[in-house]
Design a protein around this motif. Sequence first.
Motif, PDB file in Angstrom:
ATOM      1  N   SER A   5       0.887  -1.297  -0.019  1.00 24.02           N
ATOM      2  CA  SER A   5       0.091  -0.101  -0.054  1.00 24.02           C
ATOM      3  C   SER A   5       0.969   1.260  -0.075  1.00 24.02           C
ATOM      4  O   SER A   5       0.645   2.098  -0.679  1.00 24.02           O
ATOM      5  N   ILE A  38       2.374   1.499  -3.479  1.00 17.82           N
ATOM      6  CA  ILE A  38       1.198   2.232  -4.365  1.00 17.82           C
ATOM      7  C   ILE A  38       0.849   3.705  -4.174  1.00 17.82           C
ATOM      8  O   ILE A  38       0.473   4.573  -4.968  1.00 17.82           O
ATOM      9  N   THR A  87       0.865  -5.399  -6.527  1.00 16.24           N
ATOM     10  CA  THR A  87      -0.334  -6.104  -6.266  1.00 16.24           C
ATOM     11  C   THR A  87      -0.242  -7.378  -6.259  1.00 16.24           C
ATOM     12  O   THR A  87      -0.920  -7.941  -5.335  1.00 16.24           O
ATOM     13  N   THR A 145      -0.647 -10.202  -2.878  1.00 19.20           N
ATOM     14  CA  THR A 145      -1.660 -11.235  -3.150  1.00 19.20           C
ATOM     15  C   THR A 145      -1.101 -12.436  -2.681  1.00 19.20           C
ATOM     16  O   THR A 145      -1.555 -13.478  -1.819  1.00 19.20           O
ATOM     17  N   VAL A 162      -6.468  -9.550  -9.827  1.00 16.14           N
ATOM     18  CA  VAL A 162      -5.115  -9.039 -10.166  1.00 16.14           C
ATOM     19  C   VAL A 162      -4.960  -9.097 -12.059  1.00 16.14           C
ATOM     20  O   VAL A 162      -4.790  -8.032 -12.525  1.00 16.14           O
TER      21      VAL A 162
END
Length: 478
Positions: free
Chosen positions: A9, A12, A56, A60, A126
């Motif tokens: 996070s 990003i 991402t 995951t 994704v």
Amino acid sequence: MYSSFLVGSLLILIINFIIFSESSQAAPALFKAVATRVYRNRAAAQMLASTVLFITFAVTLCPMLAVQHDQCLHKRSINLTFYDINESSPIDLENTRSEQKKYIPTCYDGTILHFTEYFMFCVLLVMIMCAVYQILISLVKMLILSCICISYLGLLTFHTWSRAQRLDELLTLIVLIGFMLALVIHSQQTEATYRLDFLWKLQATEEKEDMEHLQAYNRKLLANILPVHVAEHFLSSDKNADLANASVVLSQTTEDGEIEELYHEQCESVCVMFASIPNFSEFYVELEGNNEGVECLRLLNEIIADFDELLSEHRFRYVEKIKSTGATYMAASGLTRSTSDLKGFRHVTAMADYALRIKEQLNNVNEHSFNNFKMRIGLNIGPVVAGVIGARKPQYDIWGNAVNVASRMDSTGVIDQIQVTQEMYQILHAKGYPLTCRGTIKVKGKGEMVTYFLNGYSTASTPSSGGTPSQEQASLPS
């Protein structure tokens, strides 16, 4: 999992901050420079989009790397029942501990299956996220999707525990390949659509530029035929709107039977000028040496063009050319509310200066062409009716008693003189213009009239000034 979510996070968030800093004034210079480079460089933008996708994807699958097979078994609640290989009924473990038999453990819980489905759904999200980025071309998207599928299948193979899970792995492989093919096809169609839209937009831009150039040319051409305010009226989208100077809007019927608007104006105080070259008819002859009179017309065209060019000067902005018929030049001033000055009569003084100026211009033409053209000019002021006649070939003209009298001032005038009426004399004499009384003459249709000759510019200023004499006189402090 919490650590990977926090780091992902944060990364990003930094990338989004870099992107939004391009349009922000308070952003640091470093982020602003990086954002500008990303916006201008397509490769950098694709690399940044790929970075977001891989971050991402890593967030995951990070929890999947830490999960172990034994931990999953301990956290699950497993119901085990042992069956004899040679018998079909359950056996009692207490009574058969000493017997040497083989047993098969069976699992009725679906925790592992749910575990793999959860990560598969995350990976599919994704992959769908990859389709959102329009900056990525279809080849780059296919490479990213292939890397995602291979990485996830490798981790899934590492966590395979039973034959049932191997079957689930096969189904997962089929689903991932189907999703990847669908997204690649979607990416190719989207890219083809964007390329086609770009070509259409480029073509539309070129057509728009050509249309704007053609429209500007048409406006210029129409402004040469009609006055500017009349041309704007016919080019406006709302032709039924009332104009500032229009008192009545009539209608006319075209050849096709359509009813169109007839432009019509009532003008209270308009100064009208008729200027003619009476001895031009003596100059015009049709001979083989002058191309059957074409060279004579060429010279007349140069004279009229010089008169038109004088109207571009700022001090003659009140004057509007009406038409030229043969060797007669017609102009008027004060046709619009912005060019009509009922108090200072600047449009009248501008017309008087223009009449004197075209006389000087004709003398210059005589010096260069070795001719002896003489000009006869008549001026008058009064109310007129202005309008456009004709649907296919519109022509702007003015009508009224003031126009007829101005024409009579020209036809009954004296060569190389500017004859004006008594109304013009009252205005010009008050502005300092030198005038001489000609006396009473007989004017056709008007009877006896007292007329005057305009001898020169106003004594209040010189003709070489930037504005008309009356304008400069009005600008002086009282």
